[in-house]
Design a protein around this motif. Structure first.
Motif, PDB file in Angstrom:
ATOM      1  N   GLU A   1       8.296   0.286   4.079  1.00 27.77           N
ATOM      2  CA  GLU A   1       9.262   0.547   3.008  1.00 27.77           C
ATOM      3  C   GLU A   1       9.128   1.993   2.790  1.00 27.77           C
ATOM      4  O   GLU A   1       8.374   2.674   3.123  1.00 27.77           O
ATOM      5  CB  GLU A   1       9.081  -0.298   2.000  1.00 27.77           C
ATOM      6  N   VAL A   2      10.117   2.382   2.379  1.00 27.30           N
ATOM      7  CA  VAL A   2      10.434   4.039   1.977  1.00 27.30           C
ATOM      8  C   VAL A   2      10.749   4.018   0.591  1.00 27.30           C
ATOM      9  O   VAL A   2      11.562   3.557   0.161  1.00 27.30           O
ATOM     10  CB  VAL A   2      11.144   4.748   3.004  1.00 27.30           C
ATOM     11  N   GLY A   3       9.861   4.816  -0.123  1.00 31.47           N
ATOM     12  CA  GLY A   3      10.459   5.562  -1.506  1.00 31.47           C
ATOM     13  C   GLY A   3      10.215   7.077  -1.428  1.00 31.47           C
ATOM     14  O   GLY A   3       9.622   7.639  -0.699  1.00 31.47           O
TER      15      GLY A   3
ATOM     16  N   HIS B   1      -0.060  -6.212   5.691  1.00 30.32           N
ATOM     17  CA  HIS B   1       0.398  -5.356   4.598  1.00 30.32           C
ATOM     18  C   HIS B   1       1.738  -4.917   4.633  1.00 30.32           C
ATOM     19  O   HIS B   1       2.299  -4.926   5.531  1.00 30.32           O
ATOM     20  CB  HIS B   1      -0.813  -4.349   4.381  1.00 30.32           C
ATOM     21  N   THR B   2       2.385  -4.446   3.317  1.00 30.93           N
ATOM     22  CA  THR B   2       3.591  -3.731   3.235  1.00 30.93           C
ATOM     23  C   THR B   2       3.154  -2.317   3.022  1.00 30.93           C
ATOM     24  O   THR B   2       2.846  -2.061   1.752  1.00 30.93           O
ATOM     25  CB  THR B   2       4.315  -4.383   2.325  1.00 30.93           C
ATOM     26  N   PRO B   3       3.411  -1.621   3.886  1.00 30.79           N
ATOM     27  CA  PRO B   3       3.146   0.126   3.762  1.00 30.79           C
ATOM     28  C   PRO B   3       4.546   0.530   3.057  1.00 30.79           C
ATOM     29  O   PRO B   3       5.702   0.328   3.445  1.00 30.79           O
ATOM     30  CB  PRO B   3       3.106   0.677   5.191  1.00 30.79           C
ATOM     31  N   LEU B   4       4.155   1.224   1.886  1.00 31.75           N
ATOM     32  CA  LEU B   4       5.420   1.925   1.175  1.00 31.75           C
ATOM     33  C   LEU B   4       5.084   3.454   1.522  1.00 31.75           C
ATOM     34  O   LEU B   4       4.162   4.140   0.968  1.00 31.75           O
ATOM     35  CB  LEU B   4       4.997   1.688  -0.228  1.00 31.75           C
ATOM     36  N   ALA B   5       5.958   4.104   2.349  1.00 30.03           N
ATOM     37  CA  ALA B   5       5.795   5.421   2.649  1.00 30.03           C
ATOM     38  C   ALA B   5       6.589   6.223   1.681  1.00 30.03           C
ATOM     39  O   ALA B   5       7.741   6.219   1.539  1.00 30.03           O
ATOM     40  CB  ALA B   5       6.562   5.445   4.119  1.00 30.03           C
ATOM     41  N   LEU B   6       5.960   7.309   1.205  1.00 37.28           N
ATOM     42  CA  LEU B   6       6.355   7.974  -0.097  1.00 37.28           C
ATOM     43  C   LEU B   6       6.798   9.359   0.544  1.00 37.28           C
ATOM     44  O   LEU B   6       5.792   9.950   1.272  1.00 37.28           O
ATOM     45  CB  LEU B   6       5.560   8.154  -1.211  1.00 37.28           C
ATOM     46  N   VAL B   7       8.033   9.839   0.501  1.00 45.01           N
ATOM     47  CA  VAL B   7       8.389  11.029   1.135  1.00 45.01           C
ATOM     48  C   VAL B   7       9.491  11.602   0.118  1.00 45.01           C
ATOM     49  O   VAL B   7       9.979  10.917  -0.603  1.00 45.01           O
ATOM     50  CB  VAL B   7       9.098  10.826   2.650  1.00 45.01           C
ATOM     51  N   ARG B   8      10.026  12.892   0.493  1.00 42.56           N
ATOM     52  CA  ARG B   8      10.604  13.512  -0.262  1.00 42.56           C
ATOM     53  C   ARG B   8      11.942  13.738   0.410  1.00 42.56           C
ATOM     54  O   ARG B   8      12.850  14.081  -0.220  1.00 42.56           O
ATOM     55  CB  ARG B   8      10.352  14.945  -0.720  1.00 42.56           C
ATOM     56  N   ASN B   9      12.184  13.320   1.698  1.00 43.73           N
ATOM     57  CA  ASN B   9      13.075  13.583   2.315  1.00 43.73           C
ATOM     58  C   ASN B   9      13.877  12.292   3.014  1.00 43.73           C
ATOM     59  O   ASN B   9      13.213  11.623   3.867  1.00 43.73           O
ATOM     60  CB  ASN B   9      12.585  14.556   3.738  1.00 43.73           C
TER      61      ASN B   9
ATOM     62  N   ILE C   1       0.710  -1.218  -0.097  1.00 44.30           N
ATOM     63  CA  ILE C   1      -0.029   0.111   0.044  1.00 44.30           C
ATOM     64  C   ILE C   1       0.882   1.312  -0.005  1.00 44.30           C
ATOM     65  O   ILE C   1       1.653   1.379   1.116  1.00 44.30           O
ATOM     66  CB  ILE C   1      -0.944  -0.050   1.095  1.00 44.30           C
ATOM     67  N   ALA C   2       0.712   2.128  -0.930  1.00 46.61           N
ATOM     68  CA  ALA C   2       1.542   3.267  -1.035  1.00 46.61           C
ATOM     69  C   ALA C   2       0.691   4.180  -0.437  1.00 46.61           C
ATOM     70  O   ALA C   2      -0.301   4.505  -0.595  1.00 46.61           O
ATOM     71  CB  ALA C   2       1.526   3.843  -2.708  1.00 46.61           C
TER      72      ALA C   2
END
Length: 222
Positions: free
Chosen positions: A47-49, A26-34, A4-5
């Motif tokens: 997870e981090v993207g 679930h696998t969370p995909l944390a979308l961040v800019r930093n 899950i994004a």
């Protein structure tokens, strides 16, 4: 198990959401800019993207969503700050996420919005508040008009109080507050219950257990 994004993956609601998603398998995909948030978010099980909401285009959003089964839009520039960021984050960040989910073939989309954004604004409100309300309102309208299996969650005043696990969740509720942790729990419950597809509701603390409230979430009446 789903991936899950979470757009706005370091936000206050998102940080409560990640462990809930992990606990549900679930696998969370944390979308961040930093990238400085990497260790903190990984400690929460995510997870981090990297994704800069404001500078990235729809193709970049779609690439970031690759391999995901659902998207949660939990980003926001807040109700203070600069007027232009209400457009680039709260509105355009959401609309690019919607378009990218469609492009990537992802059906499920849950959006964290704000209470009362469809109500008329008085002449005395600040430019920043007006921009914030209009951005949230317009973003919700774009999502509802999309081809996605959507849910719009509109919480009242957010607090850092301990979660109660109980809410008042209806099309319209009296103004009130709700812990950020309970908002995250509602989002997680919506992802787990397809009966929330096509539902838009306001949310404050209340008497009903979250899962029961989500199971009877009101469909959007238009």
């Amino acid at each position: 198990m789903s991936r899950i994004a979470v757009v706005g993956g370091h936000g206050s609601v998102a940080r409560h959401l990640h462990p809930l998603l992990v606990a549900a398998g679930h696998t969370p995909l944390a979308l961040v800019r930093n990238r400085d948030h990497l260790a903190e978010l990984e400690a929460l099980g995510a997870e981090v993207g990297l994704l800069d909401i404001e500078s990235s285009d729809v193709d970049a959003f779609a690439a970031a969503f690759a391999g995901c089964d659902a998207v949660v839009f939990a980003a926001g520039a807040g109700a203070d700050g600069k007027v232009e960021r209400k457009r680039t984050v709260d509105l355009e960040g959401s609309t690019k996420s919607v378009a990218a989910a469609e492009q990537a073939g992802i059906r499920r989309f849950v959006q964290v919005s704000a209470m009362g954004v469809d109500q008329p604004l008085g002449e005395d409100v600040s430019d920043v508040w007006r921009a914030y309300v209009e951005a949230k309102r317009d973003a919700d309208a774009v999502l509802r008009a999309s081809s996605l299996d959507w849910t719009v969650v509109r919480p009242g005043q957010l607090t850092d109080d301990e979660p109660t696990g109980r809410v008042d969740l209806r099309e319209h509720v009296e103004r009130g507050a709700v812990p950020r942790a309970d908002v995250a729990a509602v989002v997680a419950a919506c992802l787990a219950d397809d009966r929330s597809v096509g539902a838009q509701f306001e949310l404050v603390s209340g008497p009903e257990p979250i899962e029961a409230a989500v199971a009877t979430a009101p469909r959007f009446a238009g």
